[in-house]
Scaffold this motif. Structure first.
Motif, PDB file in Angstrom:
ATOM      1  N   VAL A  10       0.835  -1.200   0.000  1.00 35.53           N
ATOM      2  CA  VAL A  10       0.000   0.000   0.000  1.00 35.53           C
ATOM      3  C   VAL A  10       0.872   1.252   0.000  1.00 35.53           C
ATOM      4  CG1 VAL A  10      -1.640   1.331   1.372  1.00 35.53           C
ATOM      5  CG2 VAL A  10      -1.984  -1.114   1.056  1.00 35.53           C
ATOM      6  N   ARG A  11       1.965   1.251   0.762  1.00 34.71           N
ATOM      7  CA  ARG A  11       2.863   2.414   0.788  1.00 34.71           C
ATOM      8  C   ARG A  11       3.470   2.650  -0.585  1.00 34.71           C
ATOM      9  NH1 ARG A  11       4.668   0.680   6.255  1.00 34.71           N
ATOM     10  NH2 ARG A  11       3.648   2.131   7.672  1.00 34.71           N
ATOM     11  N   ARG A  12       3.899   1.566  -1.262  1.00 36.76           N
ATOM     12  CA  ARG A  12       4.452   1.716  -2.612  1.00 36.76           C
ATOM     13  C   ARG A  12       3.418   2.288  -3.570  1.00 36.76           C
ATOM     14  NH1 ARG A  12       5.279  -3.363  -4.097  1.00 36.76           N
ATOM     15  NH2 ARG A  12       5.787  -4.228  -2.087  1.00 36.76           N
ATOM     16  N   MET A  13       2.182   1.820  -3.452  1.00 33.99           N
ATOM     17  CA  MET A  13       1.129   2.325  -4.335  1.00 33.99           C
ATOM     18  C   MET A  13       0.851   3.798  -4.079  1.00 33.99           C
ATOM     19  SD  MET A  13      -1.480  -0.915  -4.309  1.00 33.99           S
ATOM     20  CE  MET A  13      -2.788  -0.025  -5.087  1.00 33.99           C
ATOM     21  N   LEU A  14       0.875   4.217  -2.813  1.00 36.30           N
ATOM     22  CA  LEU A  14       0.601   5.610  -2.478  1.00 36.30           C
ATOM     23  C   LEU A  14       1.747   6.534  -2.868  1.00 36.30           C
ATOM     24  CD1 LEU A  14      -1.136   5.223   0.991  1.00 36.30           C
ATOM     25  CD2 LEU A  14      -2.185   5.846  -1.183  1.00 36.30           C
ATOM     26  N   GLU A  15       2.972   6.018  -2.901  1.00 32.86           N
ATOM     27  CA  GLU A  15       4.111   6.848  -3.254  1.00 32.86           C
ATOM     28  C   GLU A  15       4.204   7.086  -4.763  1.00 32.86           C
ATOM     29  OE1 GLU A  15       7.412   4.837  -1.527  1.00 32.86           O
ATOM     30  OE2 GLU A  15       6.988   5.565   0.495  1.00 32.86           O
TER      31      GLU A  15
END
Length: 82
Positions: A10-15
């Motif tokens: 999720v963090r990778r997708m948000l970044e």
């Protein structure tokens, strides 16, 4: 998939930068929405017209057939010669 790996995904997708939106998306949405509203309006008018036609047909039938009037009795013979 564990909770930590889900959080990392999720963090990778948000970044990442958000995907680009096609420039004619708004125009296409407005065109489709207008068409849908026009179809709904036409369908609603057709249903009201059908309801009106059914009501008129029922009233005409009721006036001509007069279902509330009791039919004359045909089971007793006519009295003649008294």
């Amino acid at each position: 998939m564990s909770r930590i790996s889900r959080e990392a995904t999720v963090r990778r997708m948000l970044e990442q930068s958000p995907p680009s939106v096609p420039p004619d998306l708004h125009v296409e949405a407005v065109r489709r929405g207008t068409r849908i509203l026009r179809r709904r309006t036409l369908a609603r008018r057709a249903l009201w017209l059908l309801l009106l036609a059914m009501t008129v047909a029922f009233v005409v039938w009721a006036v001509t057939a007069r279902p509330w009037v009791e039919p004359p009795s045909e089971t007793t013979p006519p009295l003649t010669g008294w």
